[in-house]
Design a protein around this motif. Structure first.
Motif, mmCIF file in Angstrom:
data_model
loop_
_atom_site.group_PDB
_atom_site.id
_atom_site.type_symbol
_atom_site.label_atom_id
_atom_site.label_comp_id
_atom_site.label_asym_id
_atom_site.label_seq_id
_atom_site.Cartn_x
_atom_site.Cartn_y
_atom_site.Cartn_z
ATOM 1 N N ILE A 203 1.130 -1.630 -0.072
ATOM 2 C CA ILE A 203 -0.247 -0.307 0.095
ATOM 3 C C ILE A 203 0.916 1.409 0.470
ATOM 4 O O ILE A 203 0.584 1.658 -0.081
ATOM 5 C CB ILE A 203 -1.157 0.146 1.326
ATOM 6 C CG1 ILE A 203 0.164 0.230 2.789
ATOM 7 C CG2 ILE A 203 -1.600 -1.336 1.314
ATOM 8 C CD1 ILE A 203 -0.561 0.460 3.785
ATOM 9 N N SER A 204 2.032 0.945 0.342
ATOM 10 C CA SER A 204 3.146 1.851 0.051
ATOM 11 C C SER A 204 4.205 2.899 -0.963
ATOM 12 O O SER A 204 4.939 3.891 -1.187
ATOM 13 C CB SER A 204 3.656 2.245 1.459
ATOM 14 O OG SER A 204 4.650 0.869 1.865
ATOM 15 N N ALA A 205 3.568 1.196 -1.938
ATOM 16 C CA ALA A 205 4.610 1.845 -3.292
ATOM 17 C C ALA A 205 4.215 2.835 -4.143
ATOM 18 O O ALA A 205 2.612 3.006 -3.809
ATOM 19 C CB ALA A 205 4.438 0.173 -4.144
ATOM 20 N N TYR A 227 -6.298 -0.810 -2.136
ATOM 21 C CA TYR A 227 -5.225 -0.673 -2.783
ATOM 22 C C TYR A 227 -4.801 -1.459 -3.906
ATOM 23 O O TYR A 227 -4.666 -2.338 -3.837
ATOM 24 C CB TYR A 227 -3.941 -0.442 -2.157
ATOM 25 C CG TYR A 227 -4.362 -0.112 -0.440
ATOM 26 C CD1 TYR A 227 -4.855 0.041 0.696
ATOM 27 C CD2 TYR A 227 -3.704 2.004 -1.013
ATOM 28 C CE1 TYR A 227 -5.117 0.551 1.789
ATOM 29 C CE2 TYR A 227 -3.860 2.222 0.245
ATOM 30 C CZ TYR A 227 -4.520 2.174 1.580
ATOM 31 O OH TYR A 227 -4.733 2.967 2.615
ATOM 32 N N MET A 228 -4.556 -1.075 -5.575
ATOM 33 C CA MET A 228 -4.575 -1.600 -6.591
ATOM 34 C C MET A 228 -3.033 -1.038 -7.586
ATOM 35 O O MET A 228 -3.276 0.480 -7.280
ATOM 36 C CB MET A 228 -5.832 -1.559 -7.288
ATOM 37 C CG MET A 228 -6.599 -0.548 -7.319
ATOM 38 S SD MET A 228 -8.050 -1.370 -7.969
ATOM 39 C CE MET A 228 -8.061 -0.217 -9.417
ATOM 40 N N TYR A 229 -2.914 -1.573 -8.378
ATOM 41 C CA TYR A 229 -1.995 -0.854 -9.220
ATOM 42 C C TYR A 229 -3.361 -0.855 -10.819
ATOM 43 O O TYR A 229 -3.049 -2.376 -11.241
ATOM 44 C CB TYR A 229 -0.409 -1.953 -9.452
ATOM 45 C CG TYR A 229 -0.087 -1.197 -8.114
ATOM 46 C CD1 TYR A 229 0.676 -0.497 -8.091
ATOM 47 C CD2 TYR A 229 -0.354 -2.295 -6.788
ATOM 48 C CE1 TYR A 229 1.060 0.071 -6.901
ATOM 49 C CE2 TYR A 229 0.434 -1.869 -5.536
ATOM 50 C CZ TYR A 229 0.916 -0.525 -6.041
ATOM 51 O OH TYR A 229 1.895 -0.345 -4.476
ATOM 52 N N PRO A 230 -3.461 0.032 -10.897
ATOM 53 C CA PRO A 230 -4.451 -0.825 -13.002
ATOM 54 C C PRO A 230 -3.350 -1.382 -13.495
ATOM 55 O O PRO A 230 -1.610 -1.624 -13.736
ATOM 56 C CB PRO A 230 -4.103 1.088 -13.103
ATOM 57 C CG PRO A 230 -4.320 1.748 -12.034
ATOM 58 C CD PRO A 230 -3.123 0.808 -11.003
ATOM 59 N N GLY A 231 -3.565 -2.765 -14.450
ATOM 60 C CA GLY A 231 -3.103 -3.417 -14.359
ATOM 61 C C GLY A 231 -2.524 -4.210 -14.130
ATOM 62 O O GLY A 231 -1.807 -5.742 -14.653
#
Lengths: 314, 203
Positions: A203-205, A227-231
């Motif tokens: 969550i802190s990246a 918390y997510m990263y598109p792709g």
């Protein structure tokens, strides 16, 4: 002198205990010394012994079984027979007719005398040997008793040690069980820690995107943050304010798009209503339109129930 | 071993000293009479001390065996055959008692053996039983006159084989107290028995 008289009187006063056989060794020796020089005391002892000799009558007399008499007199008869046969056995001197002794030559007499002396010496020697053997025998018996006592003590010690060993083994097993339980707990805590580390780093990246999940029910203050990263297909969702569940119920996370709902993980919240999950979507997270959290039976469901707690748009 | 009355020896009327003198000369009939006269008392004594019929039988046999073997050492004229005989029996009992106390107790036959396989010896005559009963009445009556604490020390010393010091330890009493009780008890017994006109010597 006065003290000596006093001692003598004190010793003499124990004549009754002496007659009764109840004196300790030291007192007995003192009394016997006194008895030797006192005829009055000897007479007193004689009378007291007669009193003591009546004491056995105080025990109820009982007729011993007939076999006791039979054994006793059989033993006496056997002893008499032995004695008679040893008397009848010919002996080197006894067999010699007395009247012929006068015919013996002086030389032969001398030889016989020497033989008798030699035999006497041999007898004395034998007696001494027997006495020695008797002493040795007594010593051996004493040694044997000592050994038996030592053996009994050793056996008792061995039993004590065996009991201690058994107790020690039991304690060891108990410690091993506790150690295994501790190791399992450490492993669980380590896994929890690794998961916490992962969540924190996730969550802190840089580049992380967040989405809010809001309560789908009035009166329930629950909320969630995803918390997510598109792709990417991984996401971490942190919840708070989740209401406690009834036994046999779990929370379940769902993804949804136009085609329908995809079941995600089940989870539970802690007693304060806080929980988090790491989810793996079947494809990249941002391909889904929305997410939700429902209450389901333990083990989760294939399709969501109507009991929706949280929902959020992606 | 049955013995019919012997014309040469009428044991029941002969004194102990006459009988023991004959025993010393190898007369088994005299021995029979002594056995008949005293075996019941010796057996009763052994039963009381050892509380075991089998061991008590052994004591009876060994006591009379020693009488047979040592008859010649008995000093005729001392007038104390019964004291001598009972002394032998009691010593054997106390030795056995101490042996038992020195080793771990085994579950023994106890007095059961008495009830199970004892066939009473039919040879105790009525005269002997009457004599015994009279002696028993005298000593129990005299003992009952003693204070309980004096009777107790006599019991522990004679039947328990304890020394005065051991009695003091057992009763947790001062040694001096025990010595006094023993002394007073025996003096009183002697006086009581003499007052009853009893000659304390043998038959």
């Amino acid at each position: 002198m006065i003290a000596h008289d006093h001692d003598s009187a004190s010793t003499a006063s124990q004549i009754g205990a002496y007659a009764l056989g109840a004196l300790d060794l030291e007192d007995r020796l003192a009394l016997e010394a006194l008895l030797e020089r006192s005829p009055e005391l000897q007479e007193e002892l004689r009378q007291l012994r007669q009193v003591v000799a009546l004491l056995p009558y105080a025990a109820p007399p009982a007729t011993p079984p007939a076999r006791v008499r039979q054994r006793l007199f059989a033993r006496i008869a056997a002893a008499q027979t032995d004695a008679a046969s040893s008397r009848a056995a010919p002996s080197p001197t006894g067999a010699m007719p007395r009247r012929r002794s006068g015919w013996l030559l002086p030389g032969l007499m001398a030889v016989l005398t020497a033989l008798v002396i030699a035999l006497s010496v041999a007898t004395l020697s034998l007696n001494a040997g027997i006495a020695q053997l008797d002493r040795t025998n007594r010593e051996l018996v004493a040694d044997l008793e000592q050994l038996q006592q030592t053996l009994a003590e050793a056996e008792a010690r061995q039993e004590r040690l065996a009991a201690q060993l058994a107790a020690g083994q039991e304690q060891l097993e108990s410690l091993a069980t506790r150690l295994a339980a501790s190791e399992e707990r450490v492993a669980r805590l380590t896994a929890d820690l690794a998961r916490d580390d992962y969540v924190i780093s996730f969550i802190s990246a840089p580049g992380v995107a967040t989405r809010q999940l809001r309560s789908a029910r009035s009166g329930v203050v629950a909320q969630g943050e995803m918390y997510m990263y598109p792709g990417h297909s991984s996401a971490v969702v942190i919840f708070s304010g989740l209401p406690p569940l009834a036994p046999g119920q779990v929370y379940q996370f769902w993804f949804a798009d136009e085609a329908g709902q995809v079941a995600g993980k089940t989870f539970e919240a802690d007693p304060t209503g806080i929980g988090y999950i790491i989810v793996e979507a079947p494809r990249e997270v941002n391909a889904f339109r929305e997410v939700m959290v429902t209450v389901e039976p333990s083990g989760g469901s294939a399709t969501p129930s109507q009991n929706v707690i949280l929902e959020g748009a992606l | 071993m049955a013995v019919s009355p012997d014309p040469d020896i009428e044991g029941e009327v002969l004194s102990d000293e006459s009988l023991i003198a004959r025993v010393a000369a190898g007369d088994t009939r005299a021995m029979e009479y002594l056995y008949t006269r005293y075996a019941r008392v010796v057996y009763g004594l052994a039963l009381k001390i050892l509380a075991n019929a089998e061991l008590a039988e052994d004591v009876v046999q060994e006591t009379f065996w020693r009488v047979w073997n040592r008859a010649a050492t008995f000093q005729v004229g001392s007038g104390a055959f019964a004291a001598w005989l009972f002394g032998i029996a009691r010593n054997l009992c106390i030795d056995e008692l101490r042996r038992q106390q020195a080793r771990p107790s085994a579950p023994g036959a106890g007095s059961d053996a008495l009830a199970l396989d004892a066939i009473p010896d039919p040879q105790a005559s009525m005269d002997e039983v009457t004599w015994e009963a009279e002696r028993r009445r005298l000593i129990t009556s005299a003992l009952s006159e003693l204070p309980a604490d004096q009777r107790q020390v006599i019991e522990l010393a004679y039947f328990g084989g304890l020394s005065q010091r051991e009695i003091a330890d057992r009763l947790n009493n001062p040694l001096g107290t025990v010595k006094t009780r023993v002394r007073l008890a025996l003096q009183k017994l002697k006086t009581l028995l003499q007052h009853q006109g009893i000659g304390l010597d043998d038959r």
